[in-house]
Design a protein around this motif. Structure first.
Motif: not given
Length: 212
Positions: A44-63
Motif C-alpha cells: 500500500s502507498g501513502e503520499t505525504l506533502f513534501g515527500r518525493v516517494d510514498p510511504i510503502k507498507n507491506y500487505q501480502s505475498t501471493s503465488r
C-alpha cells in the motif's frame, strides 16, 4: 523400450490432483508443455506533502502457478483410463452440497468449496502435507489434438488419444512463510525443496575460459 508413462513414473514426474473435501485423487504422467510460477508482492502507498516517494507498507505475498501438459494414451486401455481420470478431475471443480432441504431435491446448500491439492515433483509441493499444495484452481482448459486421432466407443463417443490440459492454480499456504528474528526461513526448503548448495571452497566454481 519403456514408454513415456513408465519413464516419468520412475523419475517421479507425475502430476497429482486431490480433492481436499472428498479425498478423490487422479494422477497423470506429466508431459509438461508450459510451466510458470509467479510471485507477487502487494504494497500500500501513502503520499505525504513534501515527500518525493510514498510511504510503502507491506500487505501480502501471493503465488500463482500456470501449467499445461499433454495427456498421452499409448493404447485404447490407457486412453480410456486417462479420459475417465480427466473427467473425475473436472468434477472436482464443483462444490459439495448438503442433503436436500425439504421435499424439493434441488433445494441444497453448499457445504464445502472445491479446494484441491496439487503435487508435481519439487515444483509444486508442500512441506506440511504429502498430497501437495492446497489451493484454488481457476479452471481447466481441454484441447484435444484431432490430428492424433480418437477412439470411437461402442456408444459412438469420442475419446482422444492425445490432448492438452492447462490450468491456473493459486496456493493457499498452510504454514507461515517468512523469516524469524534470527534470519532463518520458517518453512524448510520452500518453495522447491532446495537446501544450501555445497561447494568446495578450495576450487573455483567454474573453470576459466580457455584454461587460463
Amino acid at each position: 523400450m519403456a514408454y513415456f508413462d513408465e519413464i516419468v513414473k520412475n523419475s517421479d514426474q507425475i502430476i497429482t490432483f486431490t480433492s481436499a473435501v472428498t479425498g478423490k485423487e487422479v494422477s497423470f504422467p506429466a508431459f509438461i508443455t508450459n510451466f510458470s510460477d509467479d510471485y507477487s508482492v502487494a504494497w500500500s502507498g501513502e503520499t505525504l506533502f513534501g515527500r518525493v516517494d510514498p510511504i510503502k507498507n507491506y500487505q501480502s505475498t501471493s503465488r500463482r502457478i500456470s501449467a499445461a501438459f499433454d495427456i498421452v494414451g499409448k493404447d485404447e486401455e490407457t486412453a480410456l483410463q486417462n479420459f475417465f481420470n480427466f473427467s473425475t478431475m473436472i468434477q472436482m471443480l464443483y462444490p459439495v452440497y448438503s442433503d436436500p432441504v425439504g421435499s424439493n431435491i434441488k433445494s441444497r446448500t453448499i457445504r464445502a468449496a472445491p479446494l484441491i491439492r496439487v503435487r508435481y515433483s519439487n515444483y509444486i509441493r508442500s512441506d506440511s502435507h504429502p498430497r501437495g499444495l492446497l489451493g484454488c484452481i481457476g479452471g481447466f482448459n481441454f484441447s484435444p489434438k484431432f490430428d492424433s486421432g480418437h477412439i470411437i466407443t461402442e456408444s459412438k463417443e469420442m475419446v482422444p488419444l492425445v490432448y492438452n490440459m492447462s490450468f491456473v492454480f493459486e496456493p493457499l499456504h498452510e504454514v507461515p512463510l517468512g523469516f524469524n528474528q534470527a534470519g532463518q526461513f520458517l518453512t524448510g526448503k520452500f518453495p522447491y525443496n532446495q537446501g544450501e548448495p555445497v561447494t568446495d571452497e578450495a576450487q573455483p566454481a567454474t573453470e576459466p575460459v580457455g584454461g587460463e
